[in-house]
Write an enzyme that holds these catalytic residues in place. Structure first.
Site, PDB file in Angstrom:
ATOM      1  N   GLY A  72       0.805  -1.216   0.000  1.00  0.00           N
ATOM      2  CA  GLY A  72       0.000   0.000   0.000  1.00  0.00           C
ATOM      3  C   GLY A  72       0.840   1.268   0.000  1.00  0.00           C
ATOM      4  O   GLY A  72       0.533   2.235  -0.698  1.00  0.00           O
ATOM      5  N   ASN A 152      -7.979   4.056   8.611  1.00  0.00           N
ATOM      6  CA  ASN A 152      -7.443   2.866   9.253  1.00  0.00           C
ATOM      7  C   ASN A 152      -7.559   2.902  10.773  1.00  0.00           C
ATOM      8  O   ASN A 152      -7.568   1.871  11.414  1.00  0.00           O
ATOM      9  CB  ASN A 152      -5.979   2.654   8.845  1.00  0.00           C
ATOM     10  CG  ASN A 152      -5.164   3.918   8.919  1.00  0.00           C
ATOM     11  OD1 ASN A 152      -5.490   4.926   8.297  1.00  0.00           O
ATOM     12  ND2 ASN A 152      -4.101   3.887   9.699  1.00  0.00           N
ATOM     13  N   GLN A 180      -7.812   0.090   3.325  1.00  0.00           N
ATOM     14  CA  GLN A 180      -8.725  -0.489   4.321  1.00  0.00           C
ATOM     15  C   GLN A 180     -10.057  -0.917   3.702  1.00  0.00           C
ATOM     16  O   GLN A 180     -10.844  -1.603   4.355  1.00  0.00           O
ATOM     17  CB  GLN A 180      -8.999   0.514   5.455  1.00  0.00           C
ATOM     18  CG  GLN A 180      -7.815   0.758   6.372  1.00  0.00           C
ATOM     19  CD  GLN A 180      -7.478  -0.436   7.260  1.00  0.00           C
ATOM     20  OE1 GLN A 180      -8.333  -1.254   7.590  1.00  0.00           O
ATOM     21  NE2 GLN A 180      -6.222  -0.552   7.637  1.00  0.00           N
ATOM     22  N   ALA A 201      -2.522  -6.478  -0.196  1.00  0.00           N
ATOM     23  CA  ALA A 201      -3.079  -7.823   0.019  1.00  0.00           C
ATOM     24  C   ALA A 201      -3.147  -8.225   1.493  1.00  0.00           C
ATOM     25  O   ALA A 201      -4.064  -8.937   1.898  1.00  0.00           O
ATOM     26  CB  ALA A 201      -2.253  -8.852  -0.759  1.00  0.00           C
ATOM     27  N   HIS A 202      -2.182  -7.762   2.292  1.00  0.00           N
ATOM     28  CA  HIS A 202      -2.144  -8.267   3.677  1.00  0.00           C
ATOM     29  C   HIS A 202      -3.262  -7.702   4.544  1.00  0.00           C
ATOM     30  O   HIS A 202      -3.436  -8.125   5.682  1.00  0.00           O
ATOM     31  CB  HIS A 202      -0.772  -8.027   4.320  1.00  0.00           C
ATOM     32  CG  HIS A 202      -0.476  -6.612   4.702  1.00  0.00           C
ATOM     33  ND1 HIS A 202      -0.489  -6.187   6.006  1.00  0.00           N
ATOM     34  CD2 HIS A 202      -0.160  -5.534   3.965  1.00  0.00           C
ATOM     35  CE1 HIS A 202      -0.165  -4.900   6.051  1.00  0.00           C
ATOM     36  NE2 HIS A 202       0.035  -4.487   4.822  1.00  0.00           N
ATOM     37  N   THR A 238      11.699  -7.601 -11.099  1.00  0.00           N
ATOM     38  CA  THR A 238      11.074  -8.913 -11.314  1.00  0.00           C
ATOM     39  C   THR A 238       9.838  -9.032 -10.441  1.00  0.00           C
ATOM     40  O   THR A 238       9.869  -8.706  -9.256  1.00  0.00           O
ATOM     41  CB  THR A 238      12.089 -10.032 -10.988  1.00  0.00           C
ATOM     42  OG1 THR A 238      13.216  -9.863 -11.840  1.00  0.00           O
ATOM     43  CG2 THR A 238      11.479 -11.412 -11.206  1.00  0.00           C
ATOM     44  N   CYS A 326       5.072   5.940  19.934  1.00  0.00           N
ATOM     45  CA  CYS A 326       6.167   6.479  20.734  1.00  0.00           C
ATOM     46  C   CYS A 326       7.238   7.048  19.808  1.00  0.00           C
ATOM     47  O   CYS A 326       7.961   6.302  19.171  1.00  0.00           O
ATOM     48  CB  CYS A 326       6.745   5.377  21.601  1.00  0.00           C
ATOM     49  SG  CYS A 326       7.584   6.004  23.035  1.00  0.00           S
TER      50      CYS A 326
HETATM   51  C1  LIG Z   1      -1.911  -0.485   5.938  1.00  0.00           C
HETATM   52  C2  LIG Z   1      -2.224   0.781   5.226  1.00  0.00           C
HETATM   53  C3  LIG Z   1      -1.327   1.348   4.314  1.00  0.00           C
HETATM   54  C4  LIG Z   1       0.053   0.777   4.077  1.00  0.00           C
HETATM   55  O1  LIG Z   1       0.037  -0.436   3.399  1.00  0.00           O
HETATM   56  P1  LIG Z   1       1.343  -1.356   3.452  1.00  0.00           P
HETATM   57  O2  LIG Z   1       1.002  -2.503   2.564  1.00  0.00           O
HETATM   58  O3  LIG Z   1       1.516  -1.751   4.865  1.00  0.00           O
HETATM   59  O4  LIG Z   1       2.475  -0.555   2.936  1.00  0.00           O
HETATM   60  C5  LIG Z   1      -1.693   2.500   3.659  1.00  0.00           C
HETATM   61  N1  LIG Z   1      -2.891   3.069   3.876  1.00  0.00           N
HETATM   62  C6  LIG Z   1      -3.784   2.561   4.742  1.00  0.00           C
HETATM   63  C7  LIG Z   1      -5.099   3.233   4.917  1.00  0.00           C
HETATM   64  C8  LIG Z   1      -3.483   1.404   5.449  1.00  0.00           C
HETATM   65  O5  LIG Z   1      -4.360   0.910   6.314  1.00  0.00           O
END
Ligand SMILES: *Cc1c(COP(=O)(O)O)cnc(C)c1O
Length: 392
Positions: A72, A152, A180, A201-202, A238, A326
């Site tokens: 993201g 988020n 999100q 994806a995560h 790649t 922090c």
């Molecule tokens: C998690 C998140 C990201 C960052 O995505 P990553 O894959 O961790 O780099 C960006 N924007 C929002 C709103 C997110 O929740």
């Protein structure tokens, strides 16, 4: 060890077994480079294209409008820097909001140092941007509007359709950080007039380190990563084939029975909020009461430090998150909670619990029970809470 109750699904989600099963052969059996011309390579290339197609279909885009990134944050960086640099001759002004993810905010800060001007829109007490302020902020120099789909931290969903309409009317590119939202809410880039969209994806039970930027055909944007000719010369390097395969599978699974899953999440969310409000006083629900992600609960507990709350929850096997980070020894409250107008001392006592497909009703009830005990214990040490009780 106690069983872990994972309620931090907005931070990341576990990769689903079915997703992992699809990915595994692409590490050591079908390991060819998609750019190689022999069969082993073309198998990988086919797998990448199948995944691209699946992702495009879920957001009503064309496959050639999906570009894979390392997540993201990269997609956010690319959209902002790529459009800023490619459209310098048209203008130097970007509009975003005060409560974006760091991937947007820190990129905007960087672009300001490069001479671009950025307007950070205010949000109301629920975290919703002001559309009038958006319209008033637009100048002849404005080249890009970037507004997140859903926040988020507090889960608030922005009026994306209206932003898209305004951007289209004024002929300004519209990017949305939908990290999100994708995999959780139905998104149609045509209906919403979205020109660029970031996803990862995560956040929907796929692997980490893979994401995508949707770029509408015709958008003028520079590449961010330069090198080989992959991704039709727009994102070198790649391809992360196992990641891409996993992302394609994950997005398909995410949109299967989406309404059913969201009904269940909303039920769990409401049960969690009600449990907290019924058992604990001096609490506040952050974010919009209805226009919010089905899985997001964000609560401020007055007279409590979010960090101590998290540590106590961790000792009970519960994983959540707090808005405070922090930084250099001083606890800075979340920019999102400050953005919705909360005073520092209240913003410090925030807790985000983000539910997922694996959470159960029993887990929700257990969390309410533990939270009630922990809050009472922590407040017993707070002279301010004792005073507040006396006043009441
Ligand atoms: C998690 C998140 C990201 C960052 O995505 P990553 O894959 O961790 O780099 C960006 N924007 C929002 C709103 C997110 O929740």
């Amino acid at each position: 060890m106690k069983k872990l109750i994972y309620m931090d699904n907005a931070a990341t989600t576990p990769t689903k077994q079915e997703v992992l099963d699809e990915m595994l052969p692409y590490f050591n059996v079908r390991y060819g480079n998609p750019s190689s011309i022999y069969s082993l390579g073309s198998h990988s290339r086919t797998a990448v294209e199948i995944s691209r197609e699946a992702i495009a279909n879920t957001i009503n885009a064309k496959a050639r409008e999906i570009f894979f990134t390392a997540g993201g944050t990269e997609a956010d960086n690319w959209a902002l820097k790529g459009v800023a640099y490619a459209n310098r001759d048209k203008g130097n002004h970007i509009i975003t909001s005060k409560i974006e993810h760091q991937g947007i905010l820190h990129t905007c800060g960087y672009l300001e140092k490069q001479g671009f001007k950025v307007t950070y829109l205010d949000v109301d007490e629920y975290g919703v941007i002001d559309l009038e302020q958006l319209e008033e902020s637009i100048t002849d120099e404005t080249i890009l509007i970037s507004i997140m789909f859903a926040n988020n931290e507090i889960g608030t969903i922005q009026p994306i359709k209206e932003v898209g309409r305004i951007a289209k009317e004024k002929n300004i590119y519209f990017h949305t950080d939908a990290v999100q939202a994708i995999g959780h809410i139905k998104v149609d880039v045509d209906e919403l007039n979205i020109d660029m969209l970031s996803m990862a994806a995560h956040k929907f039970y796929g692997p980490k380190g893979i994401g995508a930027l949707y770029i509408r055909q015709g958008v003028k944007i520079d590449p961010l990563i330069i090198g080989g000719g992959q991704e039709r010369n727009r994102r070198a390097g790649t391809e992360n084939v196992p990641g891409i395969v996993g992302m394609g599978k994950a997005i398909e699974l995410a949109y299967e029975d989406l309404n059913e899953k969201n009904k269940r999440l909303i039920y769990l969310r409401e049960r969690l909020v009600k449990g907290i409000f019924d058992n604990i006083d001096h609490v506040r629900l952050n974010g919009h009461p209805t226009k919010r992600l089905p899985n997001n609960v964000n609560i401020c507990f007055e007279f409590i430090e979010g960090e101590s709350l998290l540590l106590s929850l961790d000792m009970e096997g519960i994983a959540g998150s707090s808005g405070s980070a922090c930084t250099s020894g001083t606890l800075e409250p979340s920019h999102v909670l400050l953005g919705i107008g909360l005073p520092h001392e209240i913003a410090h006592g925030s807790l985000r619990l983000s539910l997922g497909d694996y959470n159960t009703e029993d887990e929700v009830d257990y969390v309410v029970e533990k939270l009630t005990d922990i809050v009472a214990r922590l407040r017993a040490m707070s002279p301010l809470y004792e005073q507040a009780k006396e006043v009441r």
